[in-house]
Design an enzyme around this catalytic site. Sequence first.
Site, short mmCIF file in Angstrom:
data_model
loop_
_atom_site.label_atom_id
_atom_site.label_comp_id
_atom_site.label_asym_id
_atom_site.label_seq_id
_atom_site.Cartn_x
_atom_site.Cartn_y
_atom_site.Cartn_z
N HIS A 68 0.82 -1.21 0.00
CA HIS A 68 0.00 0.00 0.00
C HIS A 68 0.86 1.26 0.00
O HIS A 68 1.92 1.29 0.62
CB HIS A 68 -0.93 0.00 1.22
CG HIS A 68 -2.06 -0.95 1.08
ND1 HIS A 68 -1.90 -2.31 1.21
CD2 HIS A 68 -3.36 -0.75 0.78
CE1 HIS A 68 -3.07 -2.90 1.01
NE2 HIS A 68 -3.95 -1.98 0.74
N SER A 81 -6.55 3.20 -5.50
CA SER A 81 -5.94 4.03 -4.46
C SER A 81 -6.05 5.51 -4.81
O SER A 81 -6.33 6.34 -3.94
CB SER A 81 -4.47 3.67 -4.25
OG SER A 81 -4.36 2.46 -3.54
N PHE A 116 1.35 3.49 6.92
CA PHE A 116 0.10 3.73 7.63
C PHE A 116 -1.05 3.38 6.69
O PHE A 116 -1.13 3.87 5.58
CB PHE A 116 0.02 5.20 8.04
CG PHE A 116 -1.31 5.62 8.62
CD1 PHE A 116 -1.68 5.21 9.89
CD2 PHE A 116 -2.18 6.43 7.90
CE1 PHE A 116 -2.89 5.60 10.44
CE2 PHE A 116 -3.38 6.84 8.43
CZ PHE A 116 -3.75 6.42 9.71
#
Length: 169
Positions: A68, A81, A116
């Site tokens: 990610h 995304s 994160f």
Amino acid sequence: MINLGKLNNMSDTVFTETLGEIYEHSPWVAKKAAVYRPFSSVDELHKAMMEVVLNAPVEDKLELIRAHPNLGDRIEMSDDSNKEQQGAGLQNLSQEEFHSFQSLNKEYMKKFGFPFIFAVKGKTKDDVYQSLIRRIESTETQEFSIALTEIDKIAGFRLRDKIIEEANV
């Protein structure tokens, strides 16, 4: 959008190609979930994919998390995304906001060794920022678990955006 019935009848290869990006850059999740067909609902498909991740080795889970992008970064990322981050306003950060996100993301990455993760759909850039500030105080074990939970949420949103159940056709 894809009809669930058609998805159930696809070859394993086409199924994997079709759903390979539901879990960011991790087509292995779709490939392993294909064996659980037929699915009677998007929720059932989502549960099967979550089960695949849950039962994966820790190394594969870590690789999934690391696939990610950092939230708020100005890098090339998957179409999903991009859309998700744009919806939360993360693609339109001021210079000051960008530097704040970059600094916190760097601190988070240094502490945990992975980016994160936050399911941004329906959230604002402030929601994301405040969560990042709070979660940077977590333990590595807590954050590993939270990251996987957030990834499962993201996958659920993506599946619901991509698949039509027969009852809705």
